[in-house]
Structure formats: structure tokens, C-alpha cells
Design an enzyme around this catalytic site. Structure first.
Site, PDB file in Angstrom:
ATOM      1  N   ASP A 134       0.820  -1.224   0.000  1.00  0.00           N
ATOM      2  CA  ASP A 134       0.000   0.000   0.000  1.00  0.00           C
ATOM      3  C   ASP A 134       0.852   1.273   0.000  1.00  0.00           C
ATOM      4  O   ASP A 134       0.354   2.344  -0.328  1.00  0.00           O
ATOM      5  CB  ASP A 134      -0.928   0.024   1.233  1.00  0.00           C
ATOM      6  CG  ASP A 134      -1.837  -1.196   1.301  1.00  0.00           C
ATOM      7  OD1 ASP A 134      -1.998  -1.874   0.268  1.00  0.00           O
ATOM      8  OD2 ASP A 134      -2.378  -1.472   2.388  1.00  0.00           O
ATOM      9  N   ARG A 169     -13.522  -2.638 -25.782  1.00  0.00           N
ATOM     10  CA  ARG A 169     -14.306  -2.550 -24.546  1.00  0.00           C
ATOM     11  C   ARG A 169     -13.804  -1.434 -23.633  1.00  0.00           C
ATOM     12  O   ARG A 169     -12.741  -0.850 -23.855  1.00  0.00           O
ATOM     13  CB  ARG A 169     -14.196  -3.868 -23.766  1.00  0.00           C
ATOM     14  CG  ARG A 169     -14.988  -4.980 -24.389  1.00  0.00           C
ATOM     15  CD  ARG A 169     -14.731  -6.294 -23.694  1.00  0.00           C
ATOM     16  NE  ARG A 169     -15.699  -7.287 -24.122  1.00  0.00           N
ATOM     17  CZ  ARG A 169     -15.519  -8.596 -24.050  1.00  0.00           C
ATOM     18  NH1 ARG A 169     -14.393  -9.093 -23.557  1.00  0.00           N
ATOM     19  NH2 ARG A 169     -16.457  -9.420 -24.446  1.00  0.00           N
ATOM     20  N   ARG A 272     -16.412  -4.182 -18.870  1.00  0.00           N
ATOM     21  CA  ARG A 272     -16.093  -5.325 -18.001  1.00  0.00           C
ATOM     22  C   ARG A 272     -15.235  -4.824 -16.835  1.00  0.00           C
ATOM     23  O   ARG A 272     -14.685  -3.732 -16.885  1.00  0.00           O
ATOM     24  CB  ARG A 272     -15.278  -6.367 -18.779  1.00  0.00           C
ATOM     25  CG  ARG A 272     -15.987  -6.964 -19.965  1.00  0.00           C
ATOM     26  CD  ARG A 272     -16.933  -8.061 -19.536  1.00  0.00           C
ATOM     27  NE  ARG A 272     -17.393  -8.852 -20.657  1.00  0.00           N
ATOM     28  CZ  ARG A 272     -18.428  -8.551 -21.432  1.00  0.00           C
ATOM     29  NH1 ARG A 272     -19.102  -7.432 -21.220  1.00  0.00           N
ATOM     30  NH2 ARG A 272     -18.778  -9.344 -22.426  1.00  0.00           N
ATOM     31  N   TYR A 278      -5.260 -11.041  -4.843  1.00  0.00           N
ATOM     32  CA  TYR A 278      -4.043 -11.391  -4.097  1.00  0.00           C
ATOM     33  C   TYR A 278      -2.817 -11.655  -4.952  1.00  0.00           C
ATOM     34  O   TYR A 278      -1.715 -11.740  -4.418  1.00  0.00           O
ATOM     35  CB  TYR A 278      -4.326 -12.576  -3.170  1.00  0.00           C
ATOM     36  CG  TYR A 278      -5.283 -12.163  -2.085  1.00  0.00           C
ATOM     37  CD1 TYR A 278      -4.822 -11.544  -0.932  1.00  0.00           C
ATOM     38  CD2 TYR A 278      -6.652 -12.295  -2.256  1.00  0.00           C
ATOM     39  CE1 TYR A 278      -5.692 -11.096   0.040  1.00  0.00           C
ATOM     40  CE2 TYR A 278      -7.537 -11.850  -1.288  1.00  0.00           C
ATOM     41  CZ  TYR A 278      -7.055 -11.246  -0.144  1.00  0.00           C
ATOM     42  OH  TYR A 278      -7.909 -10.783   0.801  1.00  0.00           O
TER      43      TYR A 278
HETATM   44  O1  F6P Z   1      -2.430  -4.022   3.407  1.00  0.00           O
HETATM   45  C1  F6P Z   1      -2.152  -4.794   2.297  1.00  0.00           C
HETATM   46  C2  F6P Z   1      -3.426  -5.272   1.668  1.00  0.00           C
HETATM   47  O2  F6P Z   1      -3.091  -6.100   0.592  1.00  0.00           O
HETATM   48  C3  F6P Z   1      -4.389  -4.178   1.222  1.00  0.00           C
HETATM   49  O3  F6P Z   1      -4.009  -3.607   0.008  1.00  0.00           O
HETATM   50  C4  F6P Z   1      -5.680  -4.954   1.180  1.00  0.00           C
HETATM   51  O4  F6P Z   1      -6.780  -4.094   1.336  1.00  0.00           O
HETATM   52  C5  F6P Z   1      -5.544  -5.865   2.341  1.00  0.00           C
HETATM   53  O5  F6P Z   1      -4.177  -6.056   2.571  1.00  0.00           O
HETATM   54  C6  F6P Z   1      -6.185  -7.223   2.197  1.00  0.00           C
HETATM   55  O6  F6P Z   1      -6.097  -7.853   3.424  1.00  0.00           O
HETATM   56  P1  F6P Z   1      -6.373  -9.364   3.734  1.00  0.00           P
HETATM   57  O7  F6P Z   1      -5.175 -10.143   3.336  1.00  0.00           O
HETATM   58  O8  F6P Z   1      -6.597  -9.407   5.201  1.00  0.00           O
HETATM   59  O9  F6P Z   1      -7.595  -9.753   2.936  1.00  0.00           O
END
Ligand code: F6P
Length: 355
Positions: A134, A169, A272, A278
Site C-alpha cells: 500500500d 471494450r 467489463r 491477491y
Molecule cells: O495491506 C495490504 C493489503 O493487501 C491491502 O491492500 C488490502 O486491502 C488488504 O491487505 C487485504 O487484506 P487481507 O489479506 O486481510 O484480505
């Protein structure tokens, strides 16, 4: 000297590179250094779990994603709440003493730093290291893991662009970052997004739709980089939890899917959305992060050798510096809507969803 290490909060690339750098520095430069790994972040410290790490544990992990120590989220607000006669903070301080630690490295984000400051206040010798995709930790120009995530997201948008262009798109790409727009801003610019929507600049849905309709006169497709924390101007005054409540009717906490629907309906373009999720946190650190992590870990370990605690490592103007944990705890570094990067993006025609 007994030196503990833990990794806390959401993982990111580079955690292992920092662990390695701290481990190699300490075992080679601090006579009698005993390295103690604490699994699952503050969770392990609360339970009192630890294990001895040998030099071989630090080898060959430079380029490995995730964290060999494991991690968990332990909300700051629950740290001082008494549960069965003892708070989590008290348990951690007790276990720090029981483990016989002389110092503890805490690798984590803004929340981890707040708890680290509390531990320091309670007499534990803590040194923080600024981790997060972040990039929102106060007092440092950059956090480790951020640049790798920028590379991953940029590559993802590059790939998305070829399919979007082929189908003519509009594509919304949802990008992590919590309350900060850094990852969206940097990767959006790097990948040539047409519009960037970040939490720091609440957007006007009419302006977004007008931009898409107008730009279609010159360009057959659009890519919009949407931060997961992006907010409608009408929601700007809400806290994150209030916003989540207000969005319950949509069945989602982010605005992306709803925005894609509105753009599609109002502009008539086939629209879309893609949630990158992740994959932004996974995988091997890029060379920039490997170097940054190695420097941060080495310099932080040197501080431990000198007996300087209660600080967190930071980058300022390309140099490694330190901030007192008590000075930065509870603060965030957000994108300045009037800052040079946003200004430059606008100057080259990137829209930000405002009129
Ligand atoms: O703080 C890092 C982060 O990847 C954020 O960008 C995201 O909102 C959050 O963690 C997601 O957290 P978790 O792994 O608890 O779902």
C-alpha cells in the site's frame, strides 16, 4: 544477544529478503547473536511460540515470495482489551521476557507499527521495518513490497489492454491499496491507463461516464485503474465501515462492479471489470525491492548492535533513515491530490474522475 523477528499483517514480496539480511548481518557481526523466529506475526508472540533460526535458514530465501515465518492480522484495537484477565499486549510483553529477547524486529505495515510502538512503550526493545504494497507508512518515501506490486499490476494491465483493445471494450481494473491510492496511481501511469480513481480524489460518476463517452471519439477502448478504496464524491465523508454498510445493497464493499454497470448503461460501451486480488501480493520481489530489503535489513540490524531501539527504518531521498515509532504510529502517508505525480498525470491527459 537474543534477537527476535516476526512478520505481521498482509504479506508482500521482500519479507524474506529482509529476514535474510537481518539474519546474515546479526550472525556475522554481533558476537553470540541468537536468532529467534516468531511464527505468525504477533499471533506467535501472543501464544509464546518461537524457534531458533540458524544461518542456513537465512540462505536461499532472498527471492522467495511471502514470509518463511508466516503472518497473521492482529487488530490494533484489540491489543489492550482484557481477555481472561490479561490483554494481548500484556501476553506479548510477558512472552518477550520469557523468551529472553534483547530485541525484536517487527516487519509490517501501519497497524504493525502502531502495536510495535505500544510494545516499545511497555519496555520491549523494538525495531520496525516498513512493509506493505500500500506504500502508506508515514515518514518513509517508499515501503518494501510496493515496487514489486507496481510491476505486477503494470504487467497485468498491459495484458488486459491487449484483450480490451481487441474487443473495443471499457475495462475497470480493481487494484489493492486499502485507503491509499499509491499502487493504483503508480501502476496506472506506468501501464498507460486512461483514468485513475483513487481514494484521495473522490470521483463524480457523471464525470467518469462523460470522459468515457468523449474519449471513445478518438480511441476504441478504455482502461480505468480503480483503487479498491475509490469512493464516490457522495460517499467521501463516510468512514470505511460506514461506506461498507452503505454499499451492502450492492453485495460488495468496493465500487468497481457497480461503476462498470453504470458506465456500460450510460455510455453504451461494452464494459467489463477485473479484480486483480491477491496476485498483487504474491511472487518473487523485483530487483529494486531485493536491494531495498537488503539495505533496510542490514542497517536495522546495525542499529540493534548499537542498542538503538524504539525506531523504524525508512527511506528519505534515497537514503536509509529512522523514525521514532512513537512519532509515526497511527499516521498514514496518502497521495496528495495536488501533488506533483497527480498533476503530471493530469497534464498528460489521465483523468481522475472529477469535472
Ligand atoms: O495491506 C495490504 C493489503 O493487501 C491491502 O491492500 C488490502 O486491502 C488488504 O491487505 C487485504 O487484506 P487481507 O489479506 O486481510 O484480505
Amino acid at each position: 544477544m537474543k534477537i527476535g523477528i516476526l512478520t505481521s499483517g498482509g504479506d508482500c514480496a521482500g519479507l524474506n529478503a529482509v529476514i535474510r539480511s537481518i539474519g546474515l548481518y546479526c550472525t556475522r557481526n554481533i558476537p553470540g547473536a541468537e536468532m529467534i523466529g516468531i511464527p505468525d506475526g504477533y499471533g506467535g508472540l501472543i501464544r509464546g511460540d518461537s524457534f531458533r533460526m540458524q544461518e542456513k535458514d537465512f540462505e536461499d530465501i532472498l527471492d522467495r515470495g511471502g514470509t518463511v515465518l508466516g503472518t497473521s492480522r492482529q487488530p490494533f484495537k484489540r491489543m489492550t482489551v482484557e481477555e481472561n484477565g490479561e490483554s494481548r499486549l500484556e501476553k506479548m510483553c510477558d512472552n518477550y521476557k520469557k523468551m529472553g529477547l534483547d530485541c525484536l524486529f517487527t516487519l509490517g505495515g501501519a497497524g504493525t507499527h502502531k502495536t510495535a510502538a505500544l510494545l516499545g512503550f511497555e519496555g520491549c526493545n523494538v525495531i520496525g521495518l516498513p512493509k506493505t504494497i500500500d506504500n502508506d507508512i508515514y515518514g518513509t518515501d517508499v515501503t518494501f513490497g510496493f515496487q514489486t506490486a507496481v510491476e505486477v499490476v503494470t504487467d497485468a494491465i498491459d495484458r488486459i489492454k491487449t484483450t480490451v483493445a481487441s474487443h473495443r471494450r471499457t475495462m475497470l481494473v480493481e487494484i489493492m491499496g486499502n485507503k491509499a491510492g499509491w499502487l493504483t496511481l503508480h501502476s496506472g501511469i506506468a501501464a498507460g491507463a486512461d483514468m485513475i480513481l483513487i481514494p484521495e480524489i473522490p470521483f463524480d460518476i457523471d464525470a467518469v461516464c462523460e470522459f468515457v463517452a468523449d474519449s471513445r471519439r478518438d480511441k476504441p477502448y478504455n482502461v480505468i485503474a480503480v483503487a479498491e478504496g475509490a469512493t464516490l464524491a457522495s460517499e467521501a465523508a463516510y468512514k470505511k465501515s460506514e461506506r461498507a454498510f452503505a454499499r451492502q445493497y450492492m453485495g460488495e464493499t468496493t465500487i468497481t462492479r457497480h461503476l462498470a454497470e453504470v458506465i456500460g448503461e450510460r455510455t453504451g460501451t461494452e464494459t467489463r471489470y477485473t479484480v486483480l486480488g491477491y496476485l498483487q501480493r504474491g511472487g518473487t520481489p523485483c530487483a529494486f525491492d531485493r536491494l531495498l530489503c537488503s539495505r533496510l535489513g542490514g542497517v536495522a540490524a546495525q542499529l540493534a548492535k548499537e542498542g538503538r531501539f524504539g525506531v523504524t527504518a525508512a527511506v528519505s531521498g534515497g537514503r536509509i533513515t529512522f523514525n521514532a515509532l512513537s512519532d509515526i504510529a497511527g499516521k498514514y502517508k496518502l497521495v496528495d491530490p495536488n501533488g506533483p505525480t497527480v498533476k503530471f498525470a493530469k497534464d498528460i491527459g489521465i483523468a481522475t474522475g472529477t469535472k
